[in-house]
Design a protein around this motif. Structure first.
Motif, PDB file in Angstrom:
ATOM      1  N   UNK A 169      68.039  87.657  71.307  1.00  0.00           N
ATOM      2  CA  UNK A 169      67.041  88.128  72.270  1.00  0.00           C
ATOM      3  C   UNK A 169      66.356  89.383  71.725  1.00  0.00           C
ATOM      4  N   UNK A 170      67.159  90.305  71.182  1.00  0.00           N
ATOM      5  CA  UNK A 170      66.577  91.522  70.599  1.00  0.00           C
ATOM      6  C   UNK A 170      65.711  91.185  69.389  1.00  0.00           C
ATOM      7  N   UNK A 171      66.154  90.260  68.575  1.00  0.00           N
ATOM      8  CA  UNK A 171      65.386  89.860  67.386  1.00  0.00           C
ATOM      9  C   UNK A 171      64.068  89.211  67.772  1.00  0.00           C
ATOM     10  N   UNK A 172      64.081  88.355  68.803  1.00  0.00           N
ATOM     11  CA  UNK A 172      62.850  87.713  69.275  1.00  0.00           C
ATOM     12  C   UNK A 172      61.887  88.780  69.804  1.00  0.00           C
ATOM     13  N   UNK A 173      62.403  89.745  70.550  1.00  0.00           N
ATOM     14  CA  UNK A 173      61.545  90.813  71.077  1.00  0.00           C
ATOM     15  C   UNK A 173      60.922  91.599  69.927  1.00  0.00           C
ATOM     16  N   UNK A 174      61.684  91.896  68.895  1.00  0.00           N
ATOM     17  CA  UNK A 174      61.177  92.611  67.733  1.00  0.00           C
ATOM     18  C   UNK A 174      60.110  91.791  67.025  1.00  0.00           C
ATOM     19  N   UNK A 175      60.372  90.510  66.828  1.00  0.00           N
ATOM     20  CA  UNK A 175      59.399  89.653  66.140  1.00  0.00           C
ATOM     21  C   UNK A 175      58.124  89.490  66.957  1.00  0.00           C
ATOM     22  N   UNK A 176      58.237  89.381  68.269  1.00  0.00           N
ATOM     23  CA  UNK A 176      57.043  89.305  69.113  1.00  0.00           C
ATOM     24  C   UNK A 176      56.226  90.581  68.996  1.00  0.00           C
ATOM     25  N   UNK A 177      56.914  91.695  68.989  1.00  0.00           N
ATOM     26  CA  UNK A 177      56.229  92.980  68.841  1.00  0.00           C
ATOM     27  C   UNK A 177      55.529  93.087  67.502  1.00  0.00           C
ATOM     28  N   UNK A 178      56.187  92.614  66.457  1.00  0.00           N
ATOM     29  CA  UNK A 178      55.584  92.652  65.128  1.00  0.00           C
ATOM     30  C   UNK A 178      54.386  91.710  65.062  1.00  0.00           C
ATOM     31  N   UNK A 179      54.484  90.563  65.710  1.00  0.00           N
ATOM     32  CA  UNK A 179      53.395  89.586  65.689  1.00  0.00           C
ATOM     33  C   UNK A 179      52.163  90.112  66.412  1.00  0.00           C
ATOM     34  N   UNK A 180      52.365  90.880  67.445  1.00  0.00           N
ATOM     35  CA  UNK A 180      51.224  91.431  68.187  1.00  0.00           C
ATOM     36  C   UNK A 180      50.719  92.724  67.566  1.00  0.00           C
ATOM     37  N   UNK A 181      51.447  93.238  66.620  1.00  0.00           N
ATOM     38  CA  UNK A 181      51.040  94.466  65.959  1.00  0.00           C
ATOM     39  C   UNK A 181      51.471  95.715  66.689  1.00  0.00           C
ATOM     40  N   UNK A 182      52.208  95.596  67.748  1.00  0.00           N
ATOM     41  CA  UNK A 182      52.667  96.760  68.507  1.00  0.00           C
ATOM     42  C   UNK A 182      53.871  97.414  67.850  1.00  0.00           C
ATOM     43  N   UNK A 183      54.576  96.648  67.002  1.00  0.00           N
ATOM     44  CA  UNK A 183      55.758  97.165  66.325  1.00  0.00           C
ATOM     45  C   UNK A 183      55.539  96.973  64.834  1.00  0.00           C
ATOM     46  N   UNK A 184      55.843  98.002  64.055  1.00  0.00           N
ATOM     47  CA  UNK A 184      55.695  97.921  62.610  1.00  0.00           C
ATOM     48  C   UNK A 184      57.088  98.010  62.009  1.00  0.00           C
ATOM     49  N   UNK A 185      57.373  97.105  61.080  1.00  0.00           N
ATOM     50  CA  UNK A 185      58.671  97.102  60.422  1.00  0.00           C
ATOM     51  C   UNK A 185      58.706  98.205  59.381  1.00  0.00           C
ATOM     52  N   UNK A 186      59.740  98.988  59.399  1.00  0.00           N
ATOM     53  CA  UNK A 186      59.878 100.034  58.382  1.00  0.00           C
ATOM     54  C   UNK A 186      60.712  99.521  57.207  1.00  0.00           C
ATOM     55  N   UNK A 187      61.208  98.321  57.365  1.00  0.00           N
ATOM     56  CA  UNK A 187      61.979  97.713  56.287  1.00  0.00           C
ATOM     57  C   UNK A 187      61.034  96.993  55.368  1.00  0.00           C
ATOM     58  N   UNK A 188      61.343  97.061  54.072  1.00  0.00           N
ATOM     59  CA  UNK A 188      60.443  96.402  53.120  1.00  0.00           C
ATOM     60  C   UNK A 188      60.764  94.928  53.094  1.00  0.00           C
ATOM     61  N   UNK A 189      59.774  94.038  53.192  1.00  0.00           N
ATOM     62  CA  UNK A 189      60.018  92.593  53.141  1.00  0.00           C
ATOM     63  C   UNK A 189      60.573  92.202  51.783  1.00  0.00           C
ATOM     64  N   UNK A 190      61.405  91.185  51.766  1.00  0.00           N
ATOM     65  CA  UNK A 190      62.017  90.709  50.525  1.00  0.00           C
ATOM     66  C   UNK A 190      60.952  90.124  49.625  1.00  0.00           C
ATOM     67  N   UNK A 191      61.110  90.351  48.343  1.00  0.00           N
ATOM     68  CA  UNK A 191      60.248  89.735  47.361  1.00  0.00           C
ATOM     69  C   UNK A 191      58.930  90.461  47.139  1.00  0.00           C
ATOM     70  N   UNK A 192      58.682  91.595  47.837  1.00  0.00           N
ATOM     71  CA  UNK A 192      57.418  92.306  47.616  1.00  0.00           C
ATOM     72  C   UNK A 192      57.539  93.291  46.469  1.00  0.00           C
ATOM     73  N   UNK A 193      58.688  93.764  46.159  1.00  0.00           N
ATOM     74  CA  UNK A 193      58.935  94.659  45.044  1.00  0.00           C
ATOM     75  C   UNK A 193      58.341  96.038  45.240  1.00  0.00           C
ATOM     76  N   UNK A 194      57.995  96.446  46.389  1.00  0.00           N
ATOM     77  CA  UNK A 194      57.392  97.758  46.624  1.00  0.00           C
ATOM     78  C   UNK A 194      58.459  98.820  46.739  1.00  0.00           C
TER      79      UNK A 194
END
Length: 133
Positions: free
Chosen positions: A108-133
């Motif tokens: 439930x918490x993960x879905x809420x986080x993903x919904x927030x990220x999808x709407x742009x209201x929440x920004x992930x501070x974790x670096x996505x895998x495979x980006x190498x940044x």
């Protein structure tokens, strides 16, 4: 002496034994009184004149009582085993439910986080895998 009510000892014994067999076959209540009634004699006659038959009846009554007691005991033991198995199953089910509730809460918490990220209201501070940044 030709009284129709007069009985021979042999005939009386045969009638009493027949009554015992009949009560056992009919699954009726076996007792000296029941045998006497069916054989058309008095219970006192069986007790006083035919003590061996009275003892036979008492023995059969005791066996029937023991058989009923043993059957009830066996049924009780079986039901206790069933009860024990059901209690174990209930404990396992409760443990599974607790584990699933915890997993559900995380999702439930993960879905809420993903919904927030999808709407742009929440920004992930974790670096996505495979980006190498």
């Amino acid at each position: 002496m030709n009284d129709p009510k007069a009985r021979s000892r042999k005939k009386t014994v045969d009638e009493i034994q027949r009554a015992i067999v009949q009560l056992q076959a009919d699954q009726g209540k076996l007792s000296i009184s029941a045998v006497a009634k069916l054989a058309e004699v008095t219970p006192g006659l069986i007790h006083n004149t035919y003590p061996d038959l009275a003892e036979k009846i008492r023995g059969l009554v005791g066996k029937a009582t023991r058989a009923q007691r043993d059957a009830k005991h066996d049924a009780l033991v079986h039901e206790r085993e069933v009860n024990r198995a059901l209690r174990q199953e209930l404990a396992e089910t409760r443990a599974d439910l607790s584990k699933l509730a915890s997993i559900n809460q995380v999702l439930v918490h993960e879905v809420a986080l993903l919904k927030g990220m999808a709407t742009g209201k929440v920004v992930s501070i974790l670096q996505p895998k495979g980006t190498g940044i």
